[in-house]
Design a protein around this motif. Structure first.
Motif, PDB file in Angstrom:
ATOM      1  N   ALA A  12       3.550  -7.262   7.197  1.00 12.64           N
ATOM      2  CA  ALA A  12       2.175  -6.785   7.409  1.00 12.64           C
ATOM      3  C   ALA A  12       1.829  -5.692   6.400  1.00 12.64           C
ATOM      4  O   ALA A  12       0.728  -5.681   5.834  1.00 12.64           O
ATOM      5  N   ASP A  13       2.776  -4.804   6.165  1.00 10.47           N
ATOM      6  CA  ASP A  13       2.560  -3.729   5.194  1.00 10.47           C
ATOM      7  C   ASP A  13       2.335  -4.295   3.789  1.00 10.47           C
ATOM      8  O   ASP A  13       1.488  -3.799   3.046  1.00 10.47           O
ATOM      9  N   ASP A  14       3.075  -5.336   3.433  1.00 12.11           N
ATOM     10  CA  ASP A  14       2.900  -5.971   2.126  1.00 12.11           C
ATOM     11  C   ASP A  14       1.489  -6.532   1.942  1.00 12.11           C
ATOM     12  O   ASP A  14       0.991  -6.619   0.826  1.00 12.11           O
ATOM     13  N   LYS A  15       0.854  -6.908   3.054  1.00 12.53           N
ATOM     14  CA  LYS A  15      -0.524  -7.413   3.006  1.00 12.53           C
ATOM     15  C   LYS A  15      -1.529  -6.304   3.277  1.00 12.53           C
ATOM     16  O   LYS A  15      -2.682  -6.552   3.582  1.00 12.53           O
ATOM     17  N   ARG A  16      -1.070  -5.072   3.169  1.00  6.66           N
ATOM     18  CA  ARG A  16      -1.889  -3.873   3.314  1.00  6.66           C
ATOM     19  C   ARG A  16      -2.483  -3.683   4.713  1.00  6.66           C
ATOM     20  O   ARG A  16      -3.582  -3.141   4.862  1.00  6.66           O
ATOM     21  N   ALA A  17      -1.736  -4.133   5.730  1.00  6.32           N
ATOM     22  CA  ALA A  17      -2.143  -3.837   7.102  1.00  6.32           C
ATOM     23  C   ALA A  17      -2.096  -2.325   7.292  1.00  6.32           C
ATOM     24  O   ALA A  17      -1.286  -1.638   6.667  1.00  6.32           O
ATOM     25  N   GLU A  18      -2.952  -1.818   8.136  1.00  6.27           N
ATOM     26  CA  GLU A  18      -3.032  -0.385   8.365  1.00  6.27           C
ATOM     27  C   GLU A  18      -2.583  -0.020   9.765  1.00  6.27           C
ATOM     28  O   GLU A  18      -2.668  -0.828  10.685  1.00  6.27           O
ATOM     29  N   ASP A  19      -2.115   1.224   9.892  1.00  8.51           N
ATOM     30  CA  ASP A  19      -1.726   1.818  11.170  1.00  8.51           C
ATOM     31  C   ASP A  19      -0.811   0.882  11.967  1.00  8.51           C
ATOM     32  O   ASP A  19      -1.105   0.510  13.099  1.00  8.51           O
TER      33      ASP A  19
END
Length: 117
Positions: free
Chosen positions: A14-21
């Motif tokens: 998710a972080d790799d796809k720039r998910a936040e919080d």
């Protein structure tokens, strides 16, 4: 892959796809639905769908297949049931409205450190 390790793997995806919080709640003993909830949000419908697609692909690479997907077409709140983990991907405008972190406020949060993201 064990549930906690998978939760961290999904958080990285998710972080790799720039998910936040990104938040991981340990639901053991609190909910019968899953051992972990992963909650995050994207800033557009396309980003929410991209996060969901990447989570589904990463799970498949671990021979874990999504049991159910809800909300993908609308991309306002996508829910992916991975068995031990339920992934909630919100559109940023919906996340504060549903406020799952407050609803499940008694659930312990797993620490997300730089080496996990």
């Amino acid at each position: 892959m064990e549930g906690k390790a998978l939760a961290y793997r999904i958080a990285n995806v998710a972080d790799d796809k720039r998910a936040e919080d990104i938040v991981i709640l340990e639901m053991k003993g609190i909910s019968l639905i899953a051992d972990y909830f992963l909650i995050c949000h994207g800033n557009s419908e396309k980003q929410v769908q991209a996060i969901a697609d990447e989570v589904k692909e990463a799970a498949a690479e671990q021979n874990i297949f999504v049991k159910r997907i809800e909300g993908y077409a609308e991309a306002r709140w996508v829910l992916l049931d991975l068995g031990e983990i339920v992934v909630h991907i919100f559109h940023k405008d919906e996340r504060s409205y549903y406020n799952l972190e407050k609803l499940w406020g008694d659930a312990p949060r797993l620490k997300l450190e730089e080496n996990h993201l």
